[in-house]
Structure formats: C-alpha cells, structure tokens
Scaffold this active site. Structure first.
Site, PDB file in Angstrom:
ATOM      1  CG  ASP A  59      -1.762   1.242   1.296  1.00  0.00           C
ATOM      2  OD1 ASP A  59      -2.602   1.403   0.383  1.00  0.00           O
ATOM      3  OD2 ASP A  59      -1.596   2.060   2.215  1.00  0.00           O
ATOM      4  CE1 TYR A  64       0.099   7.415   3.064  1.00  0.00           C
ATOM      5  CE2 TYR A  64       0.665   5.280   2.164  1.00  0.00           C
ATOM      6  CZ  TYR A  64      -0.219   6.107   2.832  1.00  0.00           C
ATOM      7  OH  TYR A  64      -1.414   5.591   3.279  1.00  0.00           O
TER       8      TYR A  64
HETATM    9  N1  LIG Z   1      -5.170   6.104   3.704  1.00  0.00           N
HETATM   10  C1  LIG Z   1      -4.953   6.578   4.861  1.00  0.00           C
HETATM   11  O1  LIG Z   1      -5.577   7.547   5.241  1.00  0.00           O
HETATM   12  C2  LIG Z   1      -3.947   5.909   5.705  1.00  0.00           C
HETATM   13  C3  LIG Z   1      -3.660   6.446   6.930  1.00  0.00           C
HETATM   14  C4  LIG Z   1      -2.805   5.764   7.672  1.00  0.00           C
HETATM   15  C5  LIG Z   1      -2.252   4.601   7.186  1.00  0.00           C
HETATM   16  N2  LIG Z   1      -2.530   4.113   5.986  1.00  0.00           N
HETATM   17  C6  LIG Z   1      -1.916   2.870   5.464  1.00  0.00           C
HETATM   18  O2  LIG Z   1      -1.987   1.887   6.451  1.00  0.00           O
HETATM   19  C7  LIG Z   1      -0.668   1.502   6.823  1.00  0.00           C
HETATM   20  C8  LIG Z   1      -0.634   1.184   8.282  1.00  0.00           C
HETATM   21  O3  LIG Z   1      -0.940   2.318   9.080  1.00  0.00           O
HETATM   22  P1  LIG Z   1       0.146   3.039   9.961  1.00  0.00           P
HETATM   23  O4  LIG Z   1       1.487   2.873   9.327  1.00  0.00           O
HETATM   24  O5  LIG Z   1      -0.347   4.402  10.247  1.00  0.00           O
HETATM   25  O6  LIG Z   1       0.080   2.312  11.339  1.00  0.00           O
HETATM   26  P2  LIG Z   1       0.234   0.833  11.925  1.00  0.00           P
HETATM   27  O7  LIG Z   1       0.429  -0.174  10.870  1.00  0.00           O
HETATM   28  O8  LIG Z   1      -0.883   0.677  12.876  1.00  0.00           O
HETATM   29  O9  LIG Z   1       1.565   0.985  12.810  1.00  0.00           O
HETATM   30  C9  LIG Z   1       2.807   1.183  12.232  1.00  0.00           C
HETATM   31  C10 LIG Z   1       3.785   1.454  13.363  1.00  0.00           C
HETATM   32  O10 LIG Z   1       3.878   0.286  14.191  1.00  0.00           O
HETATM   33  C11 LIG Z   1       5.225  -0.127  14.304  1.00  0.00           C
HETATM   34  N3  LIG Z   1       5.247  -1.602  14.275  1.00  0.00           N
HETATM   35  C12 LIG Z   1       4.872  -2.427  13.275  1.00  0.00           C
HETATM   36  N4  LIG Z   1       4.975  -3.721  13.656  1.00  0.00           N
HETATM   37  C13 LIG Z   1       5.452  -3.711  14.931  1.00  0.00           C
HETATM   38  C14 LIG Z   1       5.780  -4.725  15.860  1.00  0.00           C
HETATM   39  N5  LIG Z   1       5.640  -6.032  15.575  1.00  0.00           N
HETATM   40  N6  LIG Z   1       6.247  -4.361  17.085  1.00  0.00           N
HETATM   41  C15 LIG Z   1       6.394  -3.055  17.389  1.00  0.00           C
HETATM   42  N7  LIG Z   1       6.105  -2.038  16.540  1.00  0.00           N
HETATM   43  C16 LIG Z   1       5.619  -2.370  15.313  1.00  0.00           C
HETATM   44  C17 LIG Z   1       5.963   0.478  13.130  1.00  0.00           C
HETATM   45  O11 LIG Z   1       7.289   0.786  13.503  1.00  0.00           O
HETATM   46  P3  LIG Z   1       8.543  -0.025  12.878  1.00  0.00           P
HETATM   47  O12 LIG Z   1       8.778   0.546  11.537  1.00  0.00           O
HETATM   48  O13 LIG Z   1       9.607   0.257  13.867  1.00  0.00           O
HETATM   49  O14 LIG Z   1       8.135  -1.468  12.853  1.00  0.00           O
HETATM   50  C18 LIG Z   1       5.168   1.756  12.856  1.00  0.00           C
HETATM   51  O15 LIG Z   1       5.698   2.841  13.571  1.00  0.00           O
HETATM   52  C19 LIG Z   1       0.220   2.675   6.398  1.00  0.00           C
HETATM   53  O16 LIG Z   1       1.576   2.316   6.260  1.00  0.00           O
HETATM   54  C20 LIG Z   1      -0.454   3.049   5.124  1.00  0.00           C
HETATM   55  O17 LIG Z   1      -0.050   2.160   4.090  1.00  0.00           O
HETATM   56  C21 LIG Z   1      -3.379   4.741   5.252  1.00  0.00           C
END
Ligand SMILES: NC(=O)c1ccc[n+]([C@@H]2O[C@H](COP(=O)([O-])OP(=O)(O)OC[C@H]3O[C@@H](n4cnc5c(N)ncnc54)[C@H](OP(=O)(O)O)[C@@H]3O)[C@@H](O)[C@H]2O)c1
Length: 270
Positions: A59, A64
């Site tokens: 994604d 981004y």
């Molecule tokens: N369309 C939208 O409006 C929107 C908004 C937000 C997100 N998104 C999409 O959804 C994806 C996910 O959302 P998000 O990135 O906001 O949040 P998320 O997936 O809930 O959390 C990501 C965070 O968690 C950490 N993490 C991941 N696995 C871990 C583990 N096993 N243990 C400890 N920490 C962990 C990561 O750090 P590390 O890198 O250190 O692992 C990162 O800082 C995004 O990357 C994006 O593709 C879309």
C-alpha cells in the site's frame, strides 16, 4: 500465509499487507518515534523479506513522500509479483497536506502514480479522504474519474480510504474496496466490515497497530500481536495493512497472523 479474495475484484491478497509510509516520508507523521528512511539496500531487503514471508500486497500513496518513486525503482522486473494499491486526492508538500478530489486532479494524480510506479496499470486506487469523507460521495467527480479509469483498464479496483462509519458504508455501497481504520481503541468503522462481507466487497485495514501507539490498546502481554488478533476477529477483512521498516517486526507480525486461528470458515477465500 493465508490469501483472501478482495471482494469480487478477482484479486487475492495476503492477509497481512505492507504499508509503505515509512519508506517515503518522515515529516508530519504520527508515529511515536522519529525515524530515518531506510536506504535502498535496506528497503530492497525489506521487500524481499516480505515476499519470502508470503506478503503480496503493498500500500502506497502520493502523500507518502517518495514512497511511490522508490517502489517503482525497487520493484523493477517484479511488477507481477505484487498487488499494488495507491491513492489520489491528497498531496503532501513536505510540510502540509492539501486535497484535490476534482476529476482533473484525480486523473492527473493517477497518471503520475503510473509513471512513478513504472507500471501500465494499478491493481487498486483509492481516494485518500480527508476528515470529511462523505463529501466525496456528495460531490463525486473524483469517484467518477476513478470509475472511468477502471473502465479503460488502467485500474482494476477502486475505493476510498475512509475516516468515518458513514463514509465507510458509502464506500462499501458504491466501490469495490474500502480501506478503514480498525484497532482496539478505534473501531467505529467496524459495522462497515460486516456490510462489506454481506455485499462481497474488499476491506483493507489501516492503523491496526494504532500507528505504533498500541501500548494504549493493551497494557500487558504482546500488544502488537493482540492488535493483529483483534483485526482478524472481524469477518470480512481482506488484508491488514501494517506499516513497518523493521524486518524483525515484519516477521513477528507474520508470525502473529499465521498462528492466529480466526475461526472463520472459508476465510482463505477458497
Ligand atoms: N489512507 C490513509 O488515510 C492511511 C492512513 C494511515 C495509514 N494508511 C496505510 O496503512 C498503513 C498502516 O498504518 P500506519 O502505518 O499508520 O500504522 P500501523 O500499521 O498501525 O503501525 C505502524 C507502526 O507500528 C510499528 N510496528 C509495526 N509492527 C510492529 C511490531 N511487531 N512491534 C512493534 N512495533 C511495530 C511500526 O514501527 P517499525 O517501523 O519500527 O516497525 C510503525 O511505527 C500505512 O503504512 C499506510 O499504508 C493509510
């Protein structure tokens, strides 16, 4: 790794997808700790690890930062290995986001994404909603633009990345796919997952780990695992898109997903 049908699109996505915000942008993000973008060998290695672990879904978005350009470079020669989702409507200039959901703006954004990703088609394209996601359905020029590009074969599946339950339900009713937030502290949109299941539409989960603030979700035990299990308990979820640039976290997340029995018959989409 299990694979699930993305609604009726014909696409089969891994239950865990990889979010790529942290491949392209460090400013204006809500993660708990500052971080550096991985360099090219690190990013290539992360993608290779993801592939070996069975992840087939990435994604990204123009908002981004340089995520799309980097994926375009890194995935040369392996385009067919991946199902790629990008978005349109939000532009991030390095400091702040602006939004353009006009037909011309959305069309131009998709054309730029095709160039950056070095591909002739997108598997999934979503409108990248701001807080007022209902407006995208009331003034639907952007959605119509996506529908026209789907007709031309430039996009296989279209949808909206939503903020609200009402917006999510509208996306389920009109589109192929909805991307919505779901975690133990933010589950307002959960009824739309059930609606999507009934309507055979795809559901992509964002922020499953509360964007890294998951200790707020569970104060004991393995909080990340608990969050992933929480997301999996909702029937109708196609893929849980977790953002990470840490290969160890990626492996832990795959382990958590693969050892959890959702108890849902047919959730492999067979
Ligand atoms: N369309 C939208 O409006 C929107 C908004 C937000 C997100 N998104 C999409 O959804 C994806 C996910 O959302 P998000 O990135 O906001 O949040 P998320 O997936 O809930 O959390 C990501 C965070 O968690 C950490 N993490 C991941 N696995 C871990 C583990 N096993 N243990 C400890 N920490 C962990 C990561 O750090 P590390 O890198 O250190 O692992 C990162 O800082 C995004 O990357 C994006 O593709 C879309």
């Amino acid at each position: 790794m299990d694979y699930r049908n993305l609604g009726s699109t014909g696409l089969r996505v891994s239950v865990l997808g990889l979010g790529t915000v942290k491949l392209g942008r460090t400013a204006g993000v809500k993660y708990p700790k500052p971080f550096d973008l991985p360099d090219d060998p690190q990013a290539a290695s992360l993608l290779e690890t993801a592939h070996h672990l069975g992840i087939n879904f990435l994604d990204t978005a123009p908002a981004y930062g340089i995520s799309e350009q980097r994926l375009g470079e890194l995935l040369q020669g392996q385009r067919d290995t991946w199902i790629i989702c990008t978005k349109a409507g939000e532009i991030f200039d390095g400091e702040k986001s602006t939004y353009d959901f006009s037909a011309a703006g959305v069309t131009a954004s998709i054309e730029r994404s095709l160039l950056r990703l070095r591909t002739d088609h997108l598997d999934i394209a979503l409108l990248h909603a701001d807080d007022d996601d209902l407006l995208l359905f009331e003034h639907d020029d952007g959605l119509q633009a996506l529908e026209r590009m789907r007709e031309k074969g430039l996009i296989r599946a279209i949808g909206v990345s939503t903020k609200t339950l009402e917006g999510s339900l509208r996306a389920v009713a009109r589109c192929d796919v909805v991307m919505l937030p779901l975690n133990p502290v933010e589950n307002e949109c959960a009824p739309a997952i059930e609606a999507a299941h009934v309507a055979n539409k795809g559901v992509l989960i964002k922020k499953a780990l509360v964007s890294g603030h998951f200790s707020a979700a569970h104060s004991c035990g393995d909080a990340a695992r608990n969050c992933l299990e929480f997301a999996q308990t909702h029937r109708g979820v196609s893929s849980i898109v977790v953002g990470t640039i840490n290969p160890e976290h990626l492996k832990e997340n795959v382990q958590a997903i693969c050892t959890h029995d959702s108890g849902m018959p047919g959730d492999t989409g067979e």
